[in-house]
Design a protein around this motif. Structure first.
Motif, PDB file in Angstrom:
ATOM      1  N   PHE A 179      12.389 -83.560 -47.120  1.00 60.08           N
ATOM      2  CA  PHE A 179      12.695 -83.211 -45.744  1.00 60.08           C
ATOM      3  C   PHE A 179      11.452 -82.650 -45.061  1.00 60.08           C
ATOM      4  N   GLU A 180      11.519 -82.546 -43.749  1.00 55.86           N
ATOM      5  CA  GLU A 180      10.490 -81.910 -42.948  1.00 55.86           C
ATOM      6  C   GLU A 180      11.039 -80.584 -42.431  1.00 55.86           C
ATOM      7  N   LEU A 181      10.142 -79.661 -42.102  1.00 59.51           N
ATOM      8  CA  LEU A 181      10.594 -78.359 -41.610  1.00 59.51           C
ATOM      9  C   LEU A 181      11.449 -78.514 -40.352  1.00 59.51           C
ATOM     10  N   GLU A 182      11.157 -79.543 -39.541  1.00 55.14           N
ATOM     11  CA  GLU A 182      11.911 -79.748 -38.314  1.00 55.14           C
ATOM     12  C   GLU A 182      13.395 -80.005 -38.591  1.00 55.14           C
ATOM     13  N   ASP A 183      13.706 -80.505 -39.780  1.00 51.14           N
ATOM     14  CA  ASP A 183      15.102 -80.757 -40.125  1.00 51.14           C
ATOM     15  C   ASP A 183      15.916 -79.468 -40.156  1.00 51.14           C
ATOM     16  N   SER A 184      15.246 -78.346 -40.391  1.00 54.52           N
ATOM     17  CA  SER A 184      15.955 -77.067 -40.437  1.00 54.52           C
ATOM     18  C   SER A 184      16.554 -76.708 -39.086  1.00 54.52           C
ATOM     19  N   LEU A 185      15.989 -77.218 -38.009  1.00 58.62           N
ATOM     20  CA  LEU A 185      16.513 -76.901 -36.678  1.00 58.62           C
ATOM     21  C   LEU A 185      17.901 -77.494 -36.493  1.00 58.62           C
ATOM     22  N   ALA A 186      18.080 -78.735 -36.900  1.00 57.68           N
ATOM     23  CA  ALA A 186      19.414 -79.331 -36.828  1.00 57.68           C
ATOM     24  C   ALA A 186      20.393 -78.580 -37.727  1.00 57.68           C
ATOM     25  N   ASP A 187      19.914 -78.151 -38.897  1.00 51.11           N
ATOM     26  CA  ASP A 187      20.757 -77.357 -39.799  1.00 51.11           C
ATOM     27  C   ASP A 187      21.230 -76.082 -39.110  1.00 51.11           C
ATOM     28  N   LEU A 188      20.309 -75.410 -38.406  1.00 49.37           N
ATOM     29  CA  LEU A 188      20.642 -74.143 -37.769  1.00 49.37           C
ATOM     30  C   LEU A 188      21.606 -74.341 -36.601  1.00 49.37           C
ATOM     31  N   GLU A 189      21.421 -75.413 -35.855  1.00 49.70           N
ATOM     32  CA  GLU A 189      22.366 -75.702 -34.773  1.00 49.70           C
ATOM     33  C   GLU A 189      23.763 -75.957 -35.335  1.00 49.70           C
ATOM     34  N   GLU A 190      23.831 -76.708 -36.422  1.00 45.25           N
ATOM     35  CA  GLU A 190      25.126 -76.966 -37.057  1.00 45.25           C
ATOM     36  C   GLU A 190      25.747 -75.663 -37.557  1.00 45.25           C
ATOM     37  N   LEU A 191      24.913 -74.772 -38.091  1.00 45.79           N
ATOM     38  CA  LEU A 191      25.411 -73.485 -38.569  1.00 45.79           C
ATOM     39  C   LEU A 191      26.008 -72.673 -37.423  1.00 45.79           C
ATOM     40  N   LEU A 192      25.305 -72.603 -36.293  1.00 45.76           N
ATOM     41  CA  LEU A 192      25.822 -71.852 -35.140  1.00 45.76           C
ATOM     42  C   LEU A 192      27.138 -72.452 -34.658  1.00 45.76           C
ATOM     43  N   ASP A 193      27.214 -73.777 -34.631  1.00 48.70           N
ATOM     44  CA  ASP A 193      28.464 -74.424 -34.233  1.00 48.70           C
ATOM     45  C   ASP A 193      29.597 -74.057 -35.192  1.00 48.70           C
ATOM     46  N   ALA A 194      29.309 -74.115 -36.481  1.00 44.45           N
ATOM     47  CA  ALA A 194      30.342 -73.830 -37.483  1.00 44.45           C
ATOM     48  C   ALA A 194      30.811 -72.386 -37.402  1.00 44.45           C
ATOM     49  N   GLN A 195      29.898 -71.481 -37.021  1.00 47.45           N
ATOM     50  CA  GLN A 195      30.249 -70.068 -36.921  1.00 47.45           C
ATOM     51  C   GLN A 195      30.837 -69.708 -35.562  1.00 47.45           C
ATOM     52  N   GLY A 196      30.908 -70.672 -34.648  1.00 46.25           N
ATOM     53  CA  GLY A 196      31.463 -70.409 -33.322  1.00 46.25           C
ATOM     54  C   GLY A 196      30.571 -69.565 -32.441  1.00 46.25           C
ATOM     55  N   ILE A 197      29.269 -69.704 -32.610  1.00 46.77           N
ATOM     56  CA  ILE A 197      28.310 -68.884 -31.874  1.00 46.77           C
ATOM     57  C   ILE A 197      27.595 -69.736 -30.829  1.00 46.77           C
ATOM     58  N   GLU A 198      27.733 -69.347 -29.573  1.00 51.09           N
ATOM     59  CA  GLU A 198      27.088 -70.085 -28.493  1.00 51.09           C
ATOM     60  C   GLU A 198      25.681 -69.554 -28.202  1.00 51.09           C
ATOM     61  N   ARG A 199      25.487 -68.240 -28.379  1.00 50.37           N
ATOM     62  CA  ARG A 199      24.214 -67.619 -28.008  1.00 50.37           C
ATOM     63  C   ARG A 199      23.955 -66.431 -28.931  1.00 50.37           C
ATOM     64  N   CYS A 200      22.709 -66.256 -29.341  1.00 47.77           N
ATOM     65  CA  CYS A 200      22.397 -65.179 -30.280  1.00 47.77           C
ATOM     66  C   CYS A 200      20.947 -64.739 -30.119  1.00 47.77           C
ATOM     67  N   LEU A 201      20.649 -63.563 -30.650  1.00 44.97           N
ATOM     68  CA  LEU A 201      19.273 -63.171 -30.891  1.00 44.97           C
ATOM     69  C   LEU A 201      18.808 -63.861 -32.165  1.00 44.97           C
ATOM     70  N   VAL A 202      17.528 -64.196 -32.243  1.00 46.28           N
ATOM     71  CA  VAL A 202      16.993 -64.808 -33.459  1.00 46.28           C
ATOM     72  C   VAL A 202      15.844 -63.949 -33.962  1.00 46.28           C
ATOM     73  N   LEU A 203      15.981 -63.484 -35.189  1.00 47.66           N
ATOM     74  CA  LEU A 203      14.962 -62.674 -35.853  1.00 47.66           C
ATOM     75  C   LEU A 203      14.345 -63.520 -36.956  1.00 47.66           C
ATOM     76  N   GLY A 204      13.032 -63.702 -36.916  1.00 45.06           N
ATOM     77  CA  GLY A 204      12.376 -64.524 -37.918  1.00 45.06           C
ATOM     78  C   GLY A 204      11.167 -63.842 -38.517  1.00 45.06           C
ATOM     79  N   TRP A 205      11.073 -63.922 -39.839  1.00 44.00           N
ATOM     80  CA  TRP A 205       9.960 -63.328 -40.583  1.00 44.00           C
ATOM     81  C   TRP A 205       9.103 -64.466 -41.134  1.00 44.00           C
ATOM     82  N   SER A 206       7.826 -64.494 -40.772  1.00 38.21           N
ATOM     83  CA  SER A 206       6.869 -65.483 -41.270  1.00 38.21           C
ATOM     84  C   SER A 206       7.318 -66.898 -40.880  1.00 38.21           C
TER      85      SER A 206
END
Length: 274
Positions: free
Chosen positions: A57-84
């Motif tokens: 996979f490519e790192l860009e694939d993680s973005l689609a994963d994260l969008e799917e995760l937010l959808d599954a969790q019922g989250i429309e908008r959030c703060l994003v905290l990222g380390w490194s």
């Protein structure tokens, strides 16, 4: 792919993204400090921890994963905290889906990452292996903290060889390293080979951002983090002296205090409960 994710607390959601090597467990320092006021979501990214895959996979694939995760969790908008690496993905998510990101908290990361890590010696490699095993068997023991650690690769990750930092290394960092797949290593190396640089695009990120970095960070330099803050339209930055890439484990109380104060000052509508 469907990511393994740990969810704790109630209130406005904060998506916490780990670095490389890493896992959801390495973000425990943030979860423990934020879950009393917010809902924290800490996924294992693709190829890490319990989100393993057999497909390249490519790192860009993680973005689609994260969008799917937010959808599954019922989250429309959030703060994003990222380390490194997690901070780089946070920037990418804000550029890709700005309507879903209320703000960014970027820790030891940069939109144009630059390192200053010196060549590694065989002595440092040996001391890192011995020190890591001994630290797992006896977390934060004096031999590792005062002898092996400062003469190993940990000297570039830490400036303050505290008991707390070595306990985090034993309980979270060591296992996250083992749980980082070869495919994840390859995906990161391919991204670095392309000379990743998002500085020209940061003007499109209109949400408030907090950039935190360690003054002695050699993996992603403080200069690179502060450069990112300068390009972001609405950024506040803090550079902490005598800290390095693992600054959340070196100065956890100070870091979390600054994060809470920053959120409180933004005047964001963070009252929604899930």
């Amino acid at each position: 792919m469907k990511l393994h994710c740990e969810r704790q607390g109630t209130g406005f959601p904060i998506l916490c993204l780990h670095g490389h090597p890493g896992s959801a467990k390495t973000m425990a320092v943030f979860v423990e400090g934020l879950r009393d006021r917010y809902c924290t979501l800490t996924p294992d990214l693709r190829g890490y921890g319990r989100s393993q895959t057999r497909s390249p996979f490519e790192l860009e694939d993680s973005l689609a994963d994260l969008e799917e995760l937010l959808d599954a969790q019922g989250i429309e908008r959030c703060l994003v905290l990222g380390w490194s690496l997690g901070g780089i993905l946070a920037i990418e998510l804000a550029l890709r889906r700005p309507e879903r990101v209320a703000g960014l908290i970027l820790i030891a990361t940069a939109a144009r990452p630059v390192g200053a890590h010196p060549p590694t010696s065989w002595v440092e490699l040996v001391n890192t292996g011995l020190g890591s095993l001994l630290n797992v068997l006896a977390p934060a023991n004096p031999v590792v903290r005062h002898s092996l650690g400062p003469r190993s690769l940990y000297r570039y990750l830490l400036r303050q060889h505290t008991e707390h930092a070595y306990r985090r290394l034993a309980q979270e960092g060591f296992w996250a390293y083992l749980g980082t797949s070869p495919l994840a290593h390859r995906a990161l190396n391919r991204a670095l080979a392309r000379r990743y640089n998002r500085l020209p695009d940061l003007g499109a990120i209109a949400v408030p951002c907090l950039v935190l970095c360690g003054a002695e960070d050699l993996h992603i330099t403080a200069q690179a983090s502060l450069e990112t803050a300068a390009y972001l339209p609405r950024a506040e930055s803090h550079c902490y002296p005598n800290t390095a890439h693992l600054l959340p484990w070196e100065i956890p109380e100070q870091l979390l205090g600054d994060i809470h104060h920053w959120i409180d000052r933004q005047g964001l509508d963070l009252t929604a409960e899930l």
